[in-house]
Write a protein that holds these residues in place. Structure first.
Motif, PDB file in Angstrom:
ATOM      1  N   PRO A  62      13.141 -27.601  54.032  1.00 33.81           N
ATOM      2  CA  PRO A  62      13.320 -26.580  53.903  1.00 33.81           C
ATOM      3  C   PRO A  62      12.433 -25.733  52.699  1.00 33.81           C
ATOM      4  CG  PRO A  62      15.020 -27.761  53.563  1.00 33.81           C
ATOM      5  CD  PRO A  62      13.800 -28.406  53.992  1.00 33.81           C
ATOM      6  N   ALA A  63      13.018 -24.418  53.206  1.00 32.84           N
ATOM      7  CA  ALA A  63      11.692 -23.560  52.018  1.00 32.84           C
ATOM      8  C   ALA A  63      12.513 -24.261  50.817  1.00 32.84           C
ATOM      9  CB  ALA A  63      12.270 -22.171  52.142  1.00 32.84           C
ATOM     10  N   GLY A  64      14.299 -23.465  51.029  1.00 37.84           N
ATOM     11  CA  GLY A  64      14.599 -23.672  49.078  1.00 37.84           C
ATOM     12  C   GLY A  64      14.277 -25.485  48.218  1.00 37.84           C
ATOM     13  N   ASP A  65      13.891 -26.076  49.401  1.00 41.34           N
ATOM     14  CA  ASP A  65      12.942 -27.574  49.021  1.00 41.34           C
ATOM     15  C   ASP A  65      11.561 -26.880  48.066  1.00 41.34           C
ATOM     16  OD1 ASP A  65      15.695 -28.365  49.457  1.00 41.34           O
ATOM     17  OD2 ASP A  65      15.279 -30.337  50.693  1.00 41.34           O
ATOM     18  N   GLU A  66      11.349 -26.824  48.754  1.00 48.43           N
ATOM     19  CA  GLU A  66       9.466 -26.569  48.435  1.00 48.43           C
ATOM     20  C   GLU A  66       9.630 -25.266  46.937  1.00 48.43           C
ATOM     21  OE1 GLU A  66       7.302 -26.501  53.012  1.00 48.43           O
ATOM     22  OE2 GLU A  66       7.640 -24.547  52.128  1.00 48.43           O
ATOM     23  N   ALA A  67      10.639 -24.384  47.237  1.00 46.29           N
ATOM     24  CA  ALA A  67      10.759 -23.868  46.129  1.00 46.29           C
ATOM     25  C   ALA A  67      11.028 -24.532  44.313  1.00 46.29           C
ATOM     26  CB  ALA A  67      11.760 -22.513  46.064  1.00 46.29           C
ATOM     27  N   ARG A  68      11.480 -25.646  44.832  1.00 46.79           N
ATOM     28  CA  ARG A  68      11.634 -27.135  43.919  1.00 46.79           C
ATOM     29  C   ARG A  68      10.875 -27.605  43.001  1.00 46.79           C
ATOM     30  NH1 ARG A  68      17.421 -29.568  45.992  1.00 46.79           N
ATOM     31  NH2 ARG A  68      16.967 -30.896  44.191  1.00 46.79           N
ATOM     32  N   ALA A  69      10.073 -28.011  43.887  1.00 44.31           N
ATOM     33  CA  ALA A  69       9.072 -28.357  43.674  1.00 44.31           C
ATOM     34  C   ALA A  69       7.774 -27.465  44.483  1.00 44.31           C
ATOM     35  CB  ALA A  69       9.503 -30.450  43.393  1.00 44.31           C
ATOM     36  N   PRO A  70       6.459 -28.249  43.704  1.00 44.22           N
ATOM     37  CA  PRO A  70       5.291 -27.753  44.926  1.00 44.22           C
ATOM     38  C   PRO A  70       5.205 -28.878  45.962  1.00 44.22           C
ATOM     39  CG  PRO A  70       4.888 -27.869  42.446  1.00 44.22           C
ATOM     40  CD  PRO A  70       6.217 -28.402  42.518  1.00 44.22           C
ATOM     41  N   HIS A  71       4.679 -28.047  46.693  1.00 40.73           N
ATOM     42  CA  HIS A  71       4.666 -29.027  48.430  1.00 40.73           C
ATOM     43  C   HIS A  71       3.453 -28.514  49.381  1.00 40.73           C
ATOM     44  CE1 HIS A  71       8.964 -30.053  48.183  1.00 40.73           C
ATOM     45  NE2 HIS A  71       9.051 -30.786  49.121  1.00 40.73           N
ATOM     46  N   ARG A  72       2.822 -29.760  49.640  1.00 37.17           N
ATOM     47  CA  ARG A  72       1.521 -29.374  49.491  1.00 37.17           C
ATOM     48  C   ARG A  72       1.061 -29.880  50.828  1.00 37.17           C
ATOM     49  NH1 ARG A  72       2.310 -26.524  45.905  1.00 37.17           N
ATOM     50  NH2 ARG A  72       0.684 -26.327  44.218  1.00 37.17           N
ATOM     51  N   LEU A  73       0.082 -29.506  51.716  1.00 41.70           N
ATOM     52  CA  LEU A  73      -0.248 -29.683  53.571  1.00 41.70           C
ATOM     53  C   LEU A  73       1.147 -29.437  54.330  1.00 41.70           C
ATOM     54  CD1 LEU A  73      -2.345 -32.497  52.237  1.00 41.70           C
ATOM     55  CD2 LEU A  73      -3.131 -30.309  52.765  1.00 41.70           C
ATOM     56  N   TYR A  74       1.924 -29.124  54.317  1.00 41.82           N
ATOM     57  CA  TYR A  74       2.996 -28.697  54.933  1.00 41.82           C
ATOM     58  C   TYR A  74       2.748 -27.117  55.857  1.00 41.82           C
ATOM     59  CZ  TYR A  74       5.737 -32.381  53.034  1.00 41.82           C
ATOM     60  OH  TYR A  74       5.823 -33.249  52.419  1.00 41.82           O
ATOM     61  N   GLY A  75       3.032 -27.795  57.395  1.00 43.72           N
ATOM     62  CA  GLY A  75       2.752 -25.930  57.832  1.00 43.72           C
ATOM     63  C   GLY A  75       1.076 -25.133  57.770  1.00 43.72           C
ATOM     64  N   HIS A  76       0.161 -26.134  57.627  1.00 42.08           N
ATOM     65  CA  HIS A  76      -1.291 -25.302  57.047  1.00 42.08           C
ATOM     66  C   HIS A  76      -2.527 -25.329  58.414  1.00 42.08           C
ATOM     67  CE1 HIS A  76      -2.475 -29.278  56.184  1.00 42.08           C
ATOM     68  NE2 HIS A  76      -3.159 -28.669  56.364  1.00 42.08           N
TER      69      HIS A  76
END
Length: 313
Positions: A62-76
Motif C-alpha cells: 500500500p501507499a503508506g508502506d511505500e512511503a516508509r521506504a523506497p520501493h522500485r519496479l511496482y506499478g510502472h
C-alpha cells in the motif's frame, strides 16, 4: 520449519537480500521491516505487481508502506504492455546498482521464482517471439487445451518438456514459441546462458516456506480483505482496458471477479473460485521453490526470516 543453517550476518553486511516465497506468505512486510532496519530499497520481483491498475488484487504494498521506504519496479508498466523476464532482469540490475551507489541495501522480494533464477543463474539470450508466431501458438493452445498442447510439445521437444511446470500455460507457450522462433529447444538455448547479474554467493537469500495449512488460511482471509479494499473496483476498471497484454490479465482472482461483474456467477462463487485458484498457485510456488531454490536457507515465518537475515534475536 526453521531457517536452515547459515553464517550469522555481520552488522556491516551490505550484500543484496533476496526474498522468495508463495503468495500471502508475508514477503512484503518482511521486506519493509528489513528496509527500515538496514537502510534498504525494496525492489519488486513479482511479474504482476509491475502493472499499473493492479494494486489491491496483486497485494502490492500500500501507499503508506511505500512511503516508509523506497520501493522500485511496482506499478510502472501499463496493462497494454507485455512484460518479460529479460526486461525485469535489466531493470532489476539497474536498481541494484543504484541502491548500492546510494549506500542502501537492495532487497528484492517476490513470488516469481524465474526472476530469481535469471538473476542468480543467468538468462538465456532468446530472441523475442514474432507476433505471428505468438498468435499461432496461443491459438493452438486454445484449440488443443493445455494437456494436449503440452503433449504436442513433448513430441517435438522432450528435453524442454521434462523441465517445465506443465500446469503453467505461459511456461509451456514460451517453450513452444522459442522452438518455433529459433528452431532450437528452449533447454539448449538456456544451456548457453551468459553469466548472472548477481551470483548467489554475493547475496543473502531466503525462501519463505510456511506450513501449507497456515498459508491457505492466510490466502482465504486476504482475498476477503481484498474485496473490502476495492478489488472488485479494480476488476471493473480492467474490463475497460484497451488491448491488455495477456500477462497483465493473469492477476489471481481477476477472471473470477470479471465473470461475476458480467453476471456469470455470484460474488460468493467468484470468491471461492478465486481463493481456490490462489491456493493451487501457492502450492505450485512451494513445490517450485523446493526443487529450484533448494540451496537457499528457508524459514517458515517472516519473523524467522528476519532473524536469519539480520542475526537479531
Amino acid at each position: 520449519m526453521s531457517a536452515s543453517a547459515a553464517p550469522s550476518p555481520s552488522p556491516d553486511d551490505r550484500r543484496p537480500i533476496l526474498i522468495c516465497g508463495p503468495t500471502a506468505s508475508g514477503k512484503s512486510g518482511l521486506a519493509l521491516a528489513l528496509a527500515e532496519r538496514l537502510n534498504g530499497v525494496v525492489v519488486n520481483a513479482d511479474a504482476l505487481q509491475v502493472y499499473d491498475g493492479w494494486r489491491v488484487l496483486t497485494a502490492r504494498p500500500p501507499a503508506g508502506d511505500e512511503a516508509r521506504a523506497p520501493h522500485r519496479l511496482y506499478g510502472h508498466v501499463p496493462p497494454s504492455e507485455p512484460y518479460s523476464t529479460g526486461r525485469w532482469l535489466a531493470e532489476a540490475g539497474d536498481e541494484i546498482a543504484a541502491a548500492r551507489a546510494s549506500g542502501r541495501v537492495p532487497i528484492l522480494v517476490g513470488g516469481t521464482g524465474l526472476y530469481f533464477t535469471a538473476l542468480t543463474e543467468g538468462l538465456a539470450d532468446i530472441p523475442p517471439t514474432p507476433p505471428a508466431i505468438r498468435a499461432a501458438a496461443e491459438a493452438e493452445l486454445a484449440r488443443l487445451g493445455l494437456p494436449a498442447f503440452a503433449e504436442a510439445l513433448r513430441a517435438r521437444d522432450p528435453e524442454t518438456h521434462a523441465r517445465l511446470d506443465l500446469a503453467n500455460p505461459r511456461r509451456v507457450l514460451r517453450a513452444w514459441e522459442a522452438l518455433e522462433t529459433t528452431g532450437r529447444p528452449l533447454a539448449r538455448l538456456q544451456a548457453e546462458t551468459p553469466p548472472p547479474v548477481l551470483a548467489l554467493t554475493d547475496a543473502r537469500a531466503i525462501r519463505l516456506m510456511p506450513e501449507r495449512e497456515t498459508l491457505y488460511a492466510g490466502i482465504d482471509a486476504r482475498f476477503a480483505a481484498m474485496l473490502e479494499e476495492g478489488a472488485l473496483d479494480e476488476a471493473r476498471a480492467a474490463m475497460d482496458w484497451e488491448a491488455p497484454a495477456s500477462t497483465a490479465m493473469q492477476a489471481l482472482g481477476a477472471a473470477e471477479l470479471i465473470a461475476h461483474l458480467r453476471g456469470e456467477m455470484s460474488l460468493d462463487e467468484a470468491r471461492e473460485l478465486a481463493a481456490r485458484a490462489t491456493r493451487r498457485y501457492a502450492k505450485r510456488q512451494l513445490s517450485w521453490a523446493r526443487n529450484r531454490l533448494g540451496a537457499w536457507p528457508a524459514a517458515a515465518t517472516p519473523a524467522e526470516a528476519f532473524r536469519a537475515l539480520t542475526g537479531e534475536a
